[in-house]
Design a protein around this motif. Structure first.
Motif, short mmCIF file in Angstrom:
data_model
loop_
_atom_site.label_atom_id
_atom_site.label_comp_id
_atom_site.label_asym_id
_atom_site.label_seq_id
_atom_site.Cartn_x
_atom_site.Cartn_y
_atom_site.Cartn_z
N THR A 266 -7.21 4.56 0.62
CA THR A 266 -7.43 6.01 0.63
C THR A 266 -6.40 6.65 1.56
O THR A 266 -5.86 6.01 2.48
N VAL A 267 -6.16 7.94 1.33
CA VAL A 267 -5.21 8.68 2.17
C VAL A 267 -5.71 8.76 3.60
O VAL A 267 -4.96 8.61 4.56
N SER B 113 -1.75 7.60 -5.52
CA SER B 113 -1.54 7.62 -6.97
C SER B 113 -1.78 6.23 -7.54
O SER B 113 -1.47 5.22 -6.91
N ALA B 114 -2.31 6.20 -8.76
CA ALA B 114 -2.49 4.94 -9.49
C ALA B 114 -1.22 4.55 -10.22
O ALA B 114 -1.15 3.44 -10.77
N ASN B 115 -0.20 5.41 -10.22
CA ASN B 115 1.06 5.13 -10.89
C ASN B 115 2.09 4.79 -9.82
O ASN B 115 2.61 5.67 -9.12
N GLN C 73 -1.73 0.93 -7.42
CA GLN C 73 -2.00 2.02 -6.49
C GLN C 73 -0.89 2.10 -5.45
O GLN C 73 -0.36 1.08 -5.01
N VAL C 74 -0.54 3.32 -5.08
CA VAL C 74 0.37 3.57 -3.99
C VAL C 74 -0.17 4.74 -3.18
O VAL C 74 -0.60 5.75 -3.74
N VAL C 75 -0.18 4.58 -1.87
CA VAL C 75 -0.57 5.66 -0.95
C VAL C 75 0.60 5.85 -0.01
O VAL C 75 1.03 4.91 0.68
N ARG C 76 1.16 7.10 0.04
CA ARG C 76 2.34 7.36 0.84
C ARG C 76 2.23 8.71 1.52
O ARG C 76 1.36 9.53 1.19
N GLY D 266 4.55 4.15 3.10
CA GLY D 266 3.28 3.93 2.43
C GLY D 266 3.05 2.49 2.06
O GLY D 266 3.79 1.58 2.50
N LEU D 267 1.99 2.23 1.27
CA LEU D 267 1.57 0.89 0.85
C LEU D 267 1.45 0.82 -0.67
O LEU D 267 0.88 1.73 -1.29
N PHE D 268 2.02 -0.29 -1.26
CA PHE D 268 1.82 -0.60 -2.67
C PHE D 268 0.71 -1.64 -2.77
O PHE D 268 0.72 -2.63 -2.04
#
Length: 389
Positions: free
Chosen positions: A201-202, A228-230, A250-253, A268-270
């Motif tokens: 989560t962000v 994002s899921a992309n 998922q990627v959160v940046r 961020g994290l992949f």
């Protein structure tokens, strides 16, 4: 000298009486009628010795009486052997008086438990006893010194053992490290999404508008965040295709400004399937960047932040469990960052190692079944050319 008493009367009888034949007197000198005084032996001289050896004169013949036949003459006396000449007797050596210092020897009867000892040896024995007493004291003092040395050695060994017990060597594993233990509840295994199913989560990755990496140092300013899921929105070219193909879902940046304001960055994290898939991505990133077949994409955050997407950047990445952490850094004025820019390397270390790895993922591992150590320090940063799209 030998004294003899002689007389004519002793030599013969002038007129023997008739009757039985008288027994002739014994040969030799007749015994003296008077006792001979006892005199000490005199020293015999040479003339006296000669006189004694000369034969004694014959007694004179008696004058014949008229009318009587002359008596038969006496045969010449046979000379008697002279008595042996007494040898001079050596004067007796006077016995010296006993020395006052010489002790008489008194024999002591031997017994099974006592050795016969001469009295003259007693003073020496007492002297030996005194020497024996000194040896006893020397033995006692030496024994005390040995005991003291042994006690000091024992204390030193005990202190060393206590120190080793308190601080075991690093090469020797402790019982806690080797003993099998059940994983405490609340920990997570980050090796796979099967054991770490909760999505990112962000708020988990960027909990506020200010990001404090180290207490006492200025904070990074968080400009924009995204989940994002992309995964392709955070990369381009072959890198984006590789992430999707290996199961990134998922990627959160977020985009941030450095504390000095001179740098913009996106980090961020992949979220990939497992450790094997994320390691394959890690091994392909550098060749793709060097061949310019893809890049990480910066995320603009409004006015004066477009350079984070278009300008040349320095990028770093690191693997932890089934996550790939990344960070790209650009200059806020759009100028190219040199390869030896120490400030850019410090920013990548702050975001990838200290914040994403030790902060976010350590916190997540503490909420699951086990933790997975990091794959090492942050990979060397690579150059990333900007694009116009």
């Amino acid at each position: 000298m030998v004294y003899r008493y002689e007389s004519d009367e002793d030599a013969f009888l002038e007129y023997p009486e008739p009757g039985p034949a008288a027994t002739p007197p014994p040969a030799g000198p007749s015994p003296s009628r008077f006792p001979t005084p006892s005199l000490p032996p005199a020293r015999v001289t040479r003339p006296a010795l000669d006189d004694a050896r000369a034969p004694a004169p014959a007694p004179p013949a008696p004058a014949p009486t008229p009318g009587r036949p002359a008596p038969p003459g006496e045969p010449n006396p046979v000379p008697q052997p002279l008595p042996p000449v007494p040898q001079p007797v050596p004067a007796a050596t006077p016995t010296p008086p006993p020395d006052a210092t010489t002790r008489p020897t008194v024999p002591i009867p031997a017994s099974p438990t006592f050795r016969a000892t001469d009295v003259s040896e007693l003073p020496r024995a007492r002297h030996g006893d005194r020497r024996g007493g000194g040896r006893v004291w020397q033995t006692l003092i030496g024994g005390a010194a040995v005991l003291l040395l042994l006690s000091l050695t024992g204390l030193a060994v005990a202190a060393l053992l206590d120190e080793r017990a308190a601080n075991p060597p690093a090469s020797e594993p402790t019982a806690q490290a080797t003993a099998p233990q059940a994983d405490p509840p609340g920990r997570s295994d980050l090796d796979s999404r099967d054991t770490d199913q909760a999505p990112l989560t962000v708020k988990e990755v960027f909990p506020g508008k200010q990001l404090v990496i180290t207490d006492g140092k200025p904070a990074y300013r968080v400009l924009k965040t995204q989940a994002s899921a992309n995964c392709a929105v955070a990369a381009t070219g072959e890198i984006a295709d590789l992430l999707v193909r290996l199961g990134c879902n998922q990627v959160v940046r977020g985009t941030l400004r450095s504390p000095d304001g001179d740098h913009l960055l996106t980090a961020g994290l992949f979220n990939l399937t497992d450790v094997a898939s994320v390691q394959r991505v890690r091994d392909r990133i550098r060749p793709l960047l060097d061949d310019r077949q893809g890049r990480f994409r910066g995320m603009p955050a409004g006015d004066d932040t477009e350079t984070v997407e278009k300008a040349a950047a320095r990028v770093g990445w690191q693997v932890r469990g089934h996550y790939l952490a990344f960070c790209l850094v650009t200059r806020a004025d759009g100028e190219r960052i040199p390869t030896d820019d120490a400030r850019a390397r410090e920013i990548m270390y702050d975001l990838v190692e200290l914040h994403l790895n030790r902060g976010v993922l350590d916190h997540r591992a503490a909420g699951g079944t086990a933790g997975q150590p990091t794959d090492g320090p942050t990979d060397d940063s690579a150059g990333q050319q900007g694009t116009d799209d």
